[in-house]
Design an enzyme around this catalytic site. Structure first.
Site, short mmCIF file in Angstrom:
data_model
loop_
_atom_site.label_atom_id
_atom_site.label_comp_id
_atom_site.label_asym_id
_atom_site.label_seq_id
_atom_site.Cartn_x
_atom_site.Cartn_y
_atom_site.Cartn_z
NE ARG A 227 8.41 23.72 -1.04
CZ ARG A 227 8.58 22.69 -1.95
NH1 ARG A 227 8.24 21.22 -1.50
NH2 ARG A 227 9.22 22.92 -3.26
CD GLU A 256 12.32 19.79 3.75
OE1 GLU A 256 12.93 19.69 2.79
OE2 GLU A 256 10.90 19.65 3.69
CG HIS A 274 11.55 17.49 0.56
ND1 HIS A 274 11.58 18.51 0.76
CD2 HIS A 274 10.86 16.94 -0.71
CE1 HIS A 274 10.80 19.08 -0.11
NE2 HIS A 274 10.26 18.24 -1.14
C1 GLV Z 1 9.60 19.22 -4.22
O1 GLV Z 1 9.11 19.61 -3.27
C2 GLV Z 1 9.17 20.08 -5.41
O2 GLV Z 1 8.62 21.18 -5.00
O3 GLV Z 1 9.17 19.58 -6.53
#
Ligand code: GLV
Length: 309
Positions: A227, A256, A274
């Site tokens: 994250r 983001e 991401h």
């Molecule tokens: C993506 O970032 C997830 O947490 O699945």
């Protein structure tokens, strides 16, 4: 969707951006189940707007976007999608490790700009992985899957032993290479590649700050597929600009889809949007697991992957 449609009445949000909070509050009111994404903030206000809600099924393994404790108090089950995305995320992490250490994206940019003058013995040299230390912060499922791939690239794996978010090796986990267990400080000062696989919590927010970056090897690379807020982006921009570390590869950001402007102009950072779990197979499995969780809870059964029971 088709599995859910067979058993439930569906209210589907079809916008291409995250649903506005006011619209979410409006539409969740009479619902018993909510399937949401990591871009949806399911806070106390949203939860309290839905008195009939029984399950919040996040299509993500991370669930920092949900007030899990408040859901628990209200008797609402929260589920995530672990396991099904582990291998895709570990593969992508290695993709970033290879791409940043071998300057693949930087080279692609140079070619597209028409600046390639031809092969030369000392042109765009990267850094070899063989014989180097891979430091893994967060030895959960994904950290272990990343570790399992390290022998293929000749890297020695280390993790830290003095933080609560590390080293809960599971007997049913992957075949793991030998993993050195060192202090967090030793991990950050000795690793050639440092890769982050922790959940976002109060404890991990800005875990990688200016002090940590300044203590890393000047030849080290930082990789983050966890994250964004785990890394202080402004501090990372400074460290990369000053040459305190060799490079970074990011898949996640503090705000983001915004990316800190200091990072945008730097060559020694890869900025992925991401994507770590973004394969057709994995995203299908994530959606299917969320649907299964909803159907089980609404039928009065235990969900497969609860996070607050
Ligand atoms: C993506 O970032 C997830 O947490 O699945």
């Amino acid at each position: 969707m088709s599995r859910l449609r067979e058993a439930c009445e569906i209210d589907l949000y079809t916008g291409d951006r995250a649903i506005a909070r006011s619209e979410l509050i409006d539409r969740v009111r009479e619902k018993q189940g909510l399937v949401c994404l990591l871009t949806d903030q399911i806070d106390r206000g949203v939860i309290d707007a839905a008195p009939s809600l029984r399950i919040i099924a996040n299509i993500a393994v991370g669930y920092n976007n949900i007030d899990v404790e408040h859901a628990r108090v209200r008797g609402i089950v929260v589920t995530n999608t672990p396991d099904v995305l582990t291998e895709a995320t570990a593969d992508f992490t290695w993709g970033l490790i290879l791409a940043i250490t071998r300057r693949i994206v930087e080279g692609d940019r140079l070619v597209r700009r028409g600046e390639w003058k031809g092969w030369a013995l000392d042109f765009m040299l990267g850094s070899e992985l063989r014989g180097k230390r891979l430091g893994i912060i967060g030895m959960g499922r994904i950290g272990q899957a990343v570790a399992a791939r390290a022998p293929a690239f000749g890297m020695a794996v280390a993790t830290s032993s003095d933080r609560p978010f590390t080293a809960r090796l599971r007997p049913e986990g992957p075949d793991l290479p030998k993993i050195a267990s060192v202090s967090f400080d030793e991990l950050i000062t000795t690793s050639h590649v440092l890769t982050i696989h922790v959940p976002l919590t109060g404890e991990t927010t800005h875990l990688i700050d200016a002090r940590v970056l300044a203590r890393m090897r000047r030849s080290a690379y930082l990789v983050n597929t966890s994250r964004g807020p785990v890394v202080d982006e402004a501090a990372l921009g400074w460290a990369l600009r000053e040459g305190l570390i060799a490079g970074a590869a990011l898949d996640v950001y503090e705000r983001e889809p915004e990316v800190h402007r200091d990072l945008l102009g730097l060559e020694n950072v890869i900025l992925a949007p991401h994507l770590a779990s973004a394969t057709i197979e994995t995203r299908t499995a994530m959606a299917d697991l969320a649907a299964t969780n909803v159907l089980r809870v609404l039928a009065g059964d235990q969900p497969l992957t609860p996070v607050n029971l």
